[in-house]
Each structure stands twice: as structure tokens, then as C-alpha cells.
Design an enzyme around this catalytic site. Sequence first.
Site, PDB file in Angstrom:
ATOM      1  CD  GLU A 134      -2.936  -1.142   2.279  1.00  0.00           C
ATOM      2  OE1 GLU A 134      -2.806  -0.315   3.191  1.00  0.00           O
ATOM      3  OE2 GLU A 134      -3.854  -1.974   2.236  1.00  0.00           O
ATOM      4  CG  HIS A 258      -9.251   6.562   2.439  1.00  0.00           C
ATOM      5  ND1 HIS A 258      -9.326   6.430   1.087  1.00  0.00           N
ATOM      6  CD2 HIS A 258      -8.618   5.456   2.887  1.00  0.00           C
ATOM      7  CE1 HIS A 258      -8.772   5.286   0.723  1.00  0.00           C
ATOM      8  NE2 HIS A 258      -8.329   4.676   1.804  1.00  0.00           N
ATOM      9  CG  HIS A 365      -9.822   6.763   6.521  1.00  0.00           C
ATOM     10  ND1 HIS A 365     -10.856   5.871   6.372  1.00  0.00           N
ATOM     11  CD2 HIS A 365      -8.684   6.017   6.495  1.00  0.00           C
ATOM     12  CE1 HIS A 365     -10.361   4.633   6.257  1.00  0.00           C
ATOM     13  NE2 HIS A 365      -9.058   4.705   6.347  1.00  0.00           N
TER      14      HIS A 365
END
Length: 552
Positions: A134, A258, A365
Site C-alpha cells: 500500500e 482517505h 478517515h
Amino acid sequence: MQLTPPIGRAYAPRRMVPPGERWDYLIIGSGIAGLTFALEVADHGRVAVVTKDRSDESNSSYAQGGVATVWSAEDSFDAHVADTLAAGAGLCHEDVVEMVVREGPERIRELIALGTRFDSHLAGDAVEYDLGREGGHSRRRVLHAGDLTGQEIVRALTAAVRRHTNITVFENALAVDLLTDRKLGQEGGAITCWGAYIYDRTTGMVRTMTARTTVLCTGGAGKVYLYTSNPDVATGDGVAIAYRAGAPVGNMEFFQFHPTCLYHPRAKSFLITEALRGEGALLRRPDGSLFMPDYHADAELAPRDVVARAIDHEMKVHGYECVYLDITHQPATFLAERFPHILQRCRELGIDITREWIPVVPAAHYMCGGVVTDRDGQTHIGRLYAAGEVAMTGLHGANRLASNSLLEGLVFGHRAGTHARALLERDATAPPPMPQWNPGTAVNSDESVVVTQNWDEVRRTMWNFVGIVRSDRRLERARKRIAMLQEEIREYYWDFLVTGDLLELRNIATVAALIVRSALMRRESRGLHYTIDYPEPDDAWRRDTIISMSDS
Ligand SMILES: Cc1cc2nc3c(=O)[nH]c(=O)nc-3n(C[C@H](O)[C@H](O)[C@H](O)COP(=O)(O)OP(=O)(O)OC[C@H]3O[C@@H](n4cnc5c(N)ncnc54)[C@H](O)[C@@H]3O)c2cc1C
């Protein structure tokens, strides 16, 4: 899923909770941190888990991408530490990062032993776990279960909790405030916690639950903002509760947005995991052109604050309603296997991600700040711990590295549990009798619209003035508005009988005020805090922002 009777039936109203109903461990919240803590202490005393909705309704359950840990021979603790520190922009506590990274693999092995099924394949006779990569990670190190990792972890932890006879889970039970020795009129000196007042959503009664140790595992506060990836339970209750009780909170200005939540009128808070960009998805303007290479050398794999700011900038400058994420280069079979949930959800909404771009916008987020704790999850209040997203442990600094938060919940749930267990083994002190909740002259409200209106105002104010890009003027505007709303909420709180919505409103307003105050204090841009008035980092500000009730 109702694990046990709601709290109202377990507790008949009485003036004091009798000794038999005192708990050794009171755990507030049933996400990854709370459940891990529960399993750690369960062989050593009576454990109550109170959770304000169903026990599986938590940020943990919605985690998609996975949990980061050093798992393959190509990876190293040093590399994971370095990536975490780089994301944290100079504010991580290096000793904590090192500790969490090194303890990670052991905690993951325990999860697997409990029955968590991470994606894996056979390599000869051996099981090999599939590792995702990621943004911000230099290696593949993210264990996952399709794109429903959190749900799978919570399933395994909940099953283990249900099997344990020492643990009782109370659903629809919302912690209101802590029971500290201040409630007994004690002034000055150290504060000690002896449990909490718990609001039973099914009966509307507030109960006194005393305990020898209490842990806040209440998760994040996405609902402070108008648009969020978080479920409705994420109202920052633990931070507000701890702050009111006198515990310092830290780094509240660092709220992670996010970059990619699905933009669709029928989708509420649906996140498109970062792992898509890890698998090569590209961000496009509506005309198809790429923009991330203009913002960062790592383009789509830049840290998520950079990506969120880039999208915010593109949307504001060009007036786009959204931008697009394009994963169409991947074969449909791969997408069906790796991202089945996203594929399915988008398909339900008429978007075929194997052929079409996904419309996305940023949304609030993750709360990097929280209740200040030490390496064992101890807060500054005696017998009170905090673990998971509610805590500020020093792991994330000014920005969280993706997939480090489930890891934090595991490591600190375990560490806090171990510490609390040791404390109770050497110290048999029982909680003193605590006063019953006193509703005073409060009556039922016939003006619930005040609560709804203020909910909306707090969240909209935060979105418009305290979002991804900030300025002193906007923050000051937000400060004044939130202060006014807090005053109104305070009056309403004392005049009317409490409801779940009112308690949550009081908490989001407190958390909003703490975020604004912290953001005004930090006169620089660092990590997730970006202000046009001080656009560069300043070494003089390379420190945590700590706020406590005593200095307000
Ligand atoms: C959509 C989404 C995707 C994510 N993806 C990832 C990912 O891939 N990897 C990763 O590492 N992290 C991810 N995260 C972040 C991660 O899920 C959370 O940080 C983590 O799960 C927090 O765990 P927790 O136990 O601290 O809190 P939570 O899991 O949020 O649990 C909090 C619990 O406290 C309860 N509660 C709250 N207030 C009260 C109260 N007053 N009284 C009683 N109970 C209360 C809630 O009902 C809930 O049960 C994601 C988050 C979201 C929202």
C-alpha cells in the site's frame, strides 16, 4: 447480533451497584483493541465489554486493505520502522514505532491461531500468506482477507470472546462519563478511575458500572466531519470522555482524510481501499489525464495525505465534483478474487470496475491524535487505559501509515491487557461505592430538532473550515461557531433527559473543539496538518500538541 441481554435487564436500578456486580475489567468498545484486551485478561477476572451498538459495528469491521507487519524474508523491521517514521513526518515516538513493529508478527500469529483466515496459497507443502503493498510501504507486508480484512478479524475475535465464560458483552450500552474519585468530592492530586456511567439505549436508563480497571477502546471520530468513511459509531466518545475526566489528549489536529471514498448518491461512507492503487490503479481527471505525477515522485503510491490534498486541490481548482480511479488494466478474474466486495458494491450501484473508472472523493478517515498513553496504554488517570484509534501512543506521529492502525489496536490491546492484569494481581483494592447517575430536574425533550440541527452544524463547520487545507481565519471562524454550539448543547444537556444522540452530539462538539484548538496551536504545516498561513514545517514545532482540561 445480540450476544447477551442488554444492560438494562442485567442491572436493576439501585442506589449503588452492590459488590457482586463490580467488574475487574470494564472495556468500552468492541473493535480490534477492545476484543484483544478482553481476551488478554479474561482468564484473570470478570470482564464486561460495553459497546454502543451491535458488537460488530466498529471501524475495525470495515477495514478493507489489511494489517501491516513484517512477514516475508524480503522485508525487515528496519524497513517497516523507516516507512512508519517517514509517514509520521518527524513526530513519531521512535521507541514506540520500533516496539509495535517488532511485536507485530507475534500478535498476527495469535490472530491466525484464533482462526483468522488471511488470504494464502500453498507453496509446496507450506502455507504462504499473500502480502499486499500500500501507499507509503516500501515492501509487500499487508496481510488481508480479500477486501474484508476487518470483518474477518472481528469475526475470529468475537467468536473467541463468546466462548469465554468470564466475558459478558453488553450491546446498545453507551459510556457517558468516567467514574473517578472526583465524583466522591476528592480534589487535587492524581485522579483514579473506577468505572463508568453507561447509558442503556434500550431502556433510556443510565447505570453505574464500577470496575477495578477501565479501558477506552472507543475508536475514531470520523463523524465529526460531514463526509467520512467511518460508521455512525465513530463519534470520538473516548476522547471527549477522557478529556472531561482530566486526561490529556494529544495531536488532535492530525486527522487523516482517505483520498478515495466512492462518490455516489446511494453510497454512504463506502471506501475504495488504497490497495487498489497498490495494484496499479491510476487517478484520472474527468478528461482522463493523470495528475498524481504533478504532485509527487511516487505518483499514486505517494503517502495518502499527499494524494488526498492533490485530489482536494484538483477538485477545488477545476470545480470537479469528483475524480476517477482506474483499475481497468487488471484482469476481471484478478479483481473478482482480490477485491470482491468493492467489485460487488460498485456493480450494485451500476459501476463495472473491470471496464469503468470509479468516481471518488476524499473523506475523513482516521484520527491520529487521541488520549495520551504510555507504551502500556496507561493514560494519565490511574486505572484508566486507552488502546486503538482512541489513543495517542506516538506510533503515527503527524500521519498514519496505511494498515498500521489494526496493528496498533492489536499490539496495544495486548500490552494494556497485560499491564492491567499485572496491576490487579498485585493490588486487590476494590472500587469505592460510587453515586448513582442523578438526572436532577431534567425532563423529556420535545425539541429533538435542536440536536439534529447542531449535529449538522458541527459536521459542516468542520468540513468547510477545518478540512484538508486550513488557514488561521477559517480555524478562528470554526472556533467561534463550535464554542457557541457547545454552549447551546451544554444548556440542552442539563435541561433534558439524555439520549444517545445528545450524548454523541456533546462528544463530537468536544472533539471538534479539540481539533480546532490543536490546529490553531500548530503554526506550521506537517503531515496531515496543512495550513496556507504556515505552509512549511518548522523545527520549533517538532513536538506533540497536548491539551488538558486544566489548561483550558
Ligand atoms: C472503511 C475503513 C477502512 C479501514 N481500513 C483499514 C485497513 O485496511 N487497515 C488498517 O490498519 N486500518 C484500517 N482502518 C482503520 C481501522 O479500521 C481502525 O483504526 C481500527 O479498526 C480501530 O480499532 P479500534 O478497536 O480502536 O476501534 P473501533 O474498531 O472503531 O471500535 C470502537 C468500538 O467502540 C464502540 N464505542 C464507541 N464509543 C462508545 C461509547 N461511548 N460507549 C460504548 N461503546 C463505544 C464502538 O461501537 C465500537 O465497538 C479503516 C477504517 C475504516 C473506517
